[in-house]
Write a protein that holds these residues in place. Structure first.
Motif, short mmCIF file in Angstrom:
data_model
loop_
_atom_site.label_atom_id
_atom_site.label_comp_id
_atom_site.label_asym_id
_atom_site.label_seq_id
_atom_site.Cartn_x
_atom_site.Cartn_y
_atom_site.Cartn_z
N ALA A 193 -6.63 12.82 117.37
CA ALA A 193 -6.94 13.10 115.96
C ALA A 193 -6.96 11.81 115.16
CB ALA A 193 -5.92 14.08 115.39
N ARG A 194 -5.97 10.95 115.39
CA ARG A 194 -5.92 9.66 114.66
C ARG A 194 -7.14 8.81 115.00
NH1 ARG A 194 -1.33 6.47 116.47
NH2 ARG A 194 -2.81 5.32 117.74
N ASP A 195 -7.50 8.73 116.27
CA ASP A 195 -8.67 7.94 116.67
C ASP A 195 -9.94 8.46 115.99
OD1 ASP A 195 -7.04 6.39 118.28
OD2 ASP A 195 -7.75 7.27 120.17
N PHE A 196 -10.08 9.78 115.91
CA PHE A 196 -11.23 10.37 115.25
C PHE A 196 -11.30 9.94 113.78
CE2 PHE A 196 -12.86 14.09 112.77
CZ PHE A 196 -14.20 13.97 113.14
N VAL A 205 -2.82 10.90 109.27
CA VAL A 205 -3.20 11.82 110.33
C VAL A 205 -2.11 11.87 111.40
CG1 VAL A 205 -4.86 12.25 112.21
CG2 VAL A 205 -5.68 11.61 109.92
N SER A 206 -1.60 10.70 111.77
CA SER A 206 -0.54 10.66 112.80
C SER A 206 0.69 11.44 112.37
CB SER A 206 -0.15 9.21 113.10
OG SER A 206 -1.20 8.52 113.72
N TYR A 215 -9.45 12.67 101.46
CA TYR A 215 -8.64 13.88 101.63
C TYR A 215 -8.33 14.04 103.11
CZ TYR A 215 -7.59 18.93 101.81
OH TYR A 215 -7.02 20.15 102.04
N ILE A 216 -7.05 14.15 103.44
CA ILE A 216 -6.61 14.36 104.81
C ILE A 216 -5.71 15.59 104.81
CG2 ILE A 216 -5.38 13.37 106.79
CD1 ILE A 216 -7.84 11.71 105.88
N ALA A 217 -6.00 16.54 105.69
CA ALA A 217 -5.19 17.76 105.76
C ALA A 217 -5.01 18.16 107.21
CB ALA A 217 -5.85 18.89 104.99
N VAL A 218 -3.82 18.64 107.53
CA VAL A 218 -3.55 19.20 108.85
C VAL A 218 -3.00 20.61 108.66
CG1 VAL A 218 -2.11 19.03 110.92
CG2 VAL A 218 -3.21 16.99 110.01
#
Length: 164
Positions: free
Chosen positions: A37-40, A58-59, A90-93
């Motif tokens: 996910a982080r690489d993406f 993300v990590s 915007y980053i969401a998990v």
């Protein structure tokens, strides 16, 4: 951008023009998928000042989903990543829920030598806006808005000074 306005536009104008660029991916709820996910996300933000802040976000969010929710406990567990390239980014998990509510610990909580417990606090400090929605039954989404022009190096120096 409409075709009529592309005549004098650069490739970057076209690439980053509205509508906002939004991606969603689902990953198996395993710790090795946090790196994926982080690489993406790093690929999407390559060259942007905030790439390291995005990678950290993300990590942290993905690792929390795998470590602290049903996403990492169930054989069929999963977590979802949503990324919007904009300013703010915007980053969401999204996780599968199961255990309490993701919580930002108070400033100065615990020892600075603890191996865990301060990740969401760090993101809270780096974010323009930080939020959680959902519940333990249906899952949570933990999200941040990040300044696309903000680099991590200066922020880390200030953070280390604040916890020392």
């Amino acid at each position: 951008m409409e075709n009529a306005t592309l005549a004098g536009a650069t490739a970057a104008d076209w690439l980053w023009s509205p509508p906002k660029m939004r991606w969603r991916r689902v990953y198996p709820g395993r710790i090795d998928q946090v790196r994926q996910a982080r690489d993406f996300a790093e690929t999407l933000f390559k060259g942007a000042p905030c790439v390291d802040v995005v990678a950290l976000a993300v990590s942290e969010l993905a690792a929390n989903a795998v470590r602290h929710t049903l996403s990492g406990e169930r054989v069929d567990g999963w977590f979802g990543l949503e990324v919007v390239y904009d300013n703010p980014a915007y980053i969401a998990v999204t996780d599968m829920g199961g255990h309490g509510i993701p919580t930002v610990l108070p400033e100065g909580y615990g020892s600075p030598y603890n191996e865990s417990g301060r990740g969401l606090r760090t993101l809270y400090e780096l974010a323009q806006v930080f939020g959680v929605h959902g519940n333990s039954t249906h899952g949570h989404t933990v999200w941040v808005h990040l300044d696309a022009n903000r680099k991590l190096e200066a922020d880390l120096e200030a953070f280390v000074r604040s916890v020392s």
